[in-house]
Design a protein around this motif. Structure first.
Motif, short mmCIF file in Angstrom:
data_model
loop_
_atom_site.label_atom_id
_atom_site.label_comp_id
_atom_site.label_asym_id
_atom_site.label_seq_id
_atom_site.Cartn_x
_atom_site.Cartn_y
_atom_site.Cartn_z
N VAL A 1 53.14 47.42 40.82
CA VAL A 1 51.91 48.21 40.99
C VAL A 1 50.94 47.91 39.85
CG1 VAL A 1 50.95 50.54 40.99
CG2 VAL A 1 53.01 50.03 42.33
N ALA A 2 51.47 47.85 38.64
CA ALA A 2 50.62 47.56 37.48
C ALA A 2 50.01 46.17 37.59
CB ALA A 2 51.44 47.69 36.19
N LEU A 3 50.81 45.19 38.06
CA LEU A 3 50.32 43.83 38.22
C LEU A 3 49.20 43.76 39.25
CD1 LEU A 3 50.68 40.86 37.40
CD2 LEU A 3 52.36 40.64 39.24
N VAL A 4 49.42 44.46 40.38
CA VAL A 4 48.40 44.48 41.43
C VAL A 4 47.12 45.14 40.92
CG1 VAL A 4 47.80 45.44 43.68
CG2 VAL A 4 50.07 44.43 43.32
N ALA A 5 47.28 46.24 40.18
CA ALA A 5 46.12 46.94 39.63
C ALA A 5 45.35 46.05 38.66
CB ALA A 5 46.55 48.23 38.94
N CYS A 6 46.09 45.33 37.83
CA CYS A 6 45.43 44.43 36.87
C CYS A 6 44.70 43.31 37.60
CB CYS A 6 46.47 43.84 35.92
SG CYS A 6 47.09 45.03 34.71
N ALA A 7 45.35 42.76 38.63
CA ALA A 7 44.72 41.69 39.40
C ALA A 7 43.44 42.20 40.08
CB ALA A 7 45.69 41.15 40.44
N ALA A 8 43.52 43.41 40.65
CA ALA A 8 42.35 43.98 41.32
C ALA A 8 41.23 44.20 40.32
CB ALA A 8 42.73 45.30 41.99
N PHE A 9 41.59 44.60 39.10
CA PHE A 9 40.57 44.84 38.07
C PHE A 9 39.89 43.54 37.66
CE2 PHE A 9 39.29 45.06 33.62
CZ PHE A 9 38.42 46.14 33.65
N PHE A 10 40.70 42.53 37.38
CA PHE A 10 40.14 41.28 36.88
C PHE A 10 39.39 40.50 37.96
CE2 PHE A 10 43.39 41.90 33.50
CZ PHE A 10 42.54 41.82 32.41
N PHE A 11 39.79 40.70 39.22
CA PHE A 11 39.13 39.98 40.32
C PHE A 11 38.21 40.88 41.14
CE2 PHE A 11 42.93 37.44 39.46
CZ PHE A 11 42.40 36.17 39.35
N ARG A 12 37.81 42.01 40.55
CA ARG A 12 37.02 42.98 41.31
C ARG A 12 35.66 42.42 41.75
NH1 ARG A 12 36.77 44.19 36.01
NH2 ARG A 12 34.80 44.88 35.04
N THR A 13 35.07 41.57 40.94
CA THR A 13 33.75 41.04 41.31
C THR A 13 33.83 40.14 42.53
OG1 THR A 13 32.92 41.23 39.05
CG2 THR A 13 31.77 39.69 40.52
N PRO A 14 34.70 39.11 42.56
CA PRO A 14 34.78 38.29 43.78
C PRO A 14 35.28 39.07 44.99
CG PRO A 14 36.47 37.63 42.19
CD PRO A 14 35.54 38.54 41.48
N LEU A 15 36.19 40.04 44.75
CA LEU A 15 36.67 40.86 45.87
C LEU A 15 35.55 41.69 46.47
CD1 LEU A 15 40.15 42.07 44.54
CD2 LEU A 15 39.73 40.62 46.53
N SER A 16 34.74 42.31 45.59
CA SER A 16 33.65 43.15 46.08
C SER A 16 32.62 42.31 46.83
CB SER A 16 33.00 43.91 44.93
OG SER A 16 32.39 43.01 44.01
N LEU A 17 32.35 41.10 46.35
CA LEU A 17 31.40 40.23 47.04
C LEU A 17 31.93 39.79 48.39
CD1 LEU A 17 30.11 38.04 44.07
CD2 LEU A 17 28.85 39.82 45.31
N MET A 18 33.23 39.53 48.46
CA MET A 18 33.83 39.14 49.73
C MET A 18 33.72 40.27 50.75
SD MET A 18 37.76 37.90 50.49
CE MET A 18 38.43 39.52 50.05
N LEU A 19 34.01 41.51 50.30
CA LEU A 19 33.90 42.66 51.18
C LEU A 19 32.45 42.91 51.59
CD1 LEU A 19 36.40 45.10 49.41
CD2 LEU A 19 36.73 43.91 51.59
N ALA A 20 31.53 42.73 50.63
CA ALA A 20 30.12 42.94 50.93
C ALA A 20 29.62 41.94 51.96
CB ALA A 20 29.29 42.82 49.65
N LYS A 21 30.09 40.69 51.88
CA LYS A 21 29.68 39.67 52.83
C LYS A 21 30.11 40.03 54.25
CE LYS A 21 30.04 34.69 53.70
NZ LYS A 21 30.61 33.41 53.22
N LYS A 22 31.34 40.52 54.36
CA LYS A 22 31.85 40.92 55.68
C LYS A 22 31.10 42.14 56.19
CE LYS A 22 36.23 42.08 58.00
NZ LYS A 22 35.80 43.36 58.60
N ALA A 23 30.87 43.12 55.30
CA ALA A 23 30.20 44.36 55.70
C ALA A 23 28.75 44.10 56.10
CB ALA A 23 30.26 45.38 54.57
N ALA A 24 28.08 43.20 55.39
CA ALA A 24 26.68 42.91 55.69
C ALA A 24 26.52 42.36 57.09
CB ALA A 24 26.11 41.94 54.66
#
Length: 356
Positions: free
Chosen positions: A12-35
């Motif tokens: 869980v900690a590893l996943v949380a850390c990965a989500a934190f460090f990769f939050r910018t590309p993840l958010s852009l990927m989600l934004a692209k789909k949502a747009a």
């Protein structure tokens, strides 16, 4: 078990850390789909044939986090109409999932500022988001031409900038703004302002003096019907037009609650506000009076809008209604932005929901 829990915590900690460090590309990927999904979405495509009414603004001139300036959205079949264009109208119409470019016409009940102050933004969105080639018709009683032409003048330079920047193909200059469509009710206080394709829209005079002229609207389509009162004191005209309709959208002002504001203004030494709070009591209907109209007209559902004053605390809606539920025994709701009622053709059903 202890080793398992420690391993699980590490994952869980590893996943949380990965989500934190990769939050910018993840958010852009989600934004692209949502747009892509959001720009393709059109609420009109999921509505059954019939009449539908939504509150794109359930409030008044008072600031209210739940209720923007007066705006009612009506769908008849696949035709989209807007009644009044208070502040926040354009944004709430978008939040409700409707495309501004599909607005066929705007109808104004009267020309108080809170009913028209969002018109410039709404006309702009209707033009610029769909490359409309003709201005939106704006129906209203005599004086509507002054209102529409005033907004046209105020937005003229803006429209020229946009055409120069984006080009005629993207924003055709012929589609800018609105086209005033004035009407005058007849001797009986009513006039049919649009009739085709099984749809009939009737305007009727109401009493909101000294704001004159002022009208309400009745929509009828494929056996379903609704009335929008506009701003008015208790009105025999509203009761006449609302006789037997499925839904009555009626304005409402709580006299006791406005009295609290008046007393507060007096104590604060703000006598001009105290005078205004006192004056507004004589040209609006109370929730109880709206309930009397709904009862006597035998309507199927009473939706209150133009809520005065704001209701920011839990429990205030019940106090606002006062004795209205004892007067009208049908369903009654104190409206908030996003409320949406559907009246499918060929039935008597009233589906109650929200669009955001």
């Amino acid at each position: 078990m202890k080793r398992f829990l420690l391993s699980l915590l590490a994952v869980v900690a590893l996943v949380a850390c990965a989500a934190f460090f990769f939050r910018t590309p993840l958010s852009l990927m989600l934004a692209k789909k949502a747009a892509a999904e959001r720009l393709a979405y059109d609420a009109m495509n999921e509505l059954p044939d019939g009449l539908h009414v939504g509150l794109c603004g359930a409030g008044s001139p008072f600031p209210d986090d739940k209720r923007s300036g007066p705006c009612t959205l009506v769908v008849a079949g696949k035709r989209l109409f807007i009644i009044d264009t208070g502040s926040g109208s354009a944004r709430n119409i978008g939040k409700m999932g409707f495309q501004h470019g599909r607005i066929e016409a705007i109808f104004l009940t009267h020309f108080h500022s809170d009913h028209i102050d969002g018109m410039g933004e709404l006309m702009l969105q209707r033009w610029g988001t769909a490359a409309n080639t003709s201005p939106v018709p704006v129906y209203g009683p005599q004086g509507v031409d002054m209102v529409v032409n005033g907004f046209m003048q105020a937005y003229r330079q803006d429209s020229q900038y946009r055409v120069a920047h984006h080009g005629e193909a993207a924003v055709p200059s012929s589609g800018f703004g609105g086209k005033p469509m004035p009407f005058t009710p007849g001797a009986d206080g009513r006039v049919v302002v649009l009739k085709d394709g099984g749809l009939e829209i009737t305007a009727f005079t109401v009493d909101h003096g000294p704001a004159h002229p002022a009208v309400g609207y009745r929509f009828a389509y494929k056996g379903r019907s609704l009335v929008i009162s506009g701003d008015t004191k208790k009105s025999a005209a509203v009761q006449r037009e609302a006789a037997g309709v499925d839904v009555l959208v009626h304005e409402a002002l709580s006299t006791p609650m406005v009295g609290i504001l008046k007393d507060g203004a007096v104590k604060a030494g703000r006598m001009n506000l105290a005078k205004i709070f006192d004056d507004i009591l004589n040209y609006h209907a109370s929730p109880e009076e709206a309930a009397e109209t709904a009862r006597d007209a035998k309507v199927g559902y009473l939706l209150l809008n133009h809520i005065v004053p704001p209701l920011p605390l839990p429990g205030m809606e019940k106090a606002f209604l006062g004795k209205a539920p004892e007067i009208y025994n049908g369903p009654i709701r104190v409206g908030i932005d996003g409320d949406f009622l559907s009246l499918p053709a060929g039935s008597t059903e009233i589906k109650v929901g929200r669009r955001f």
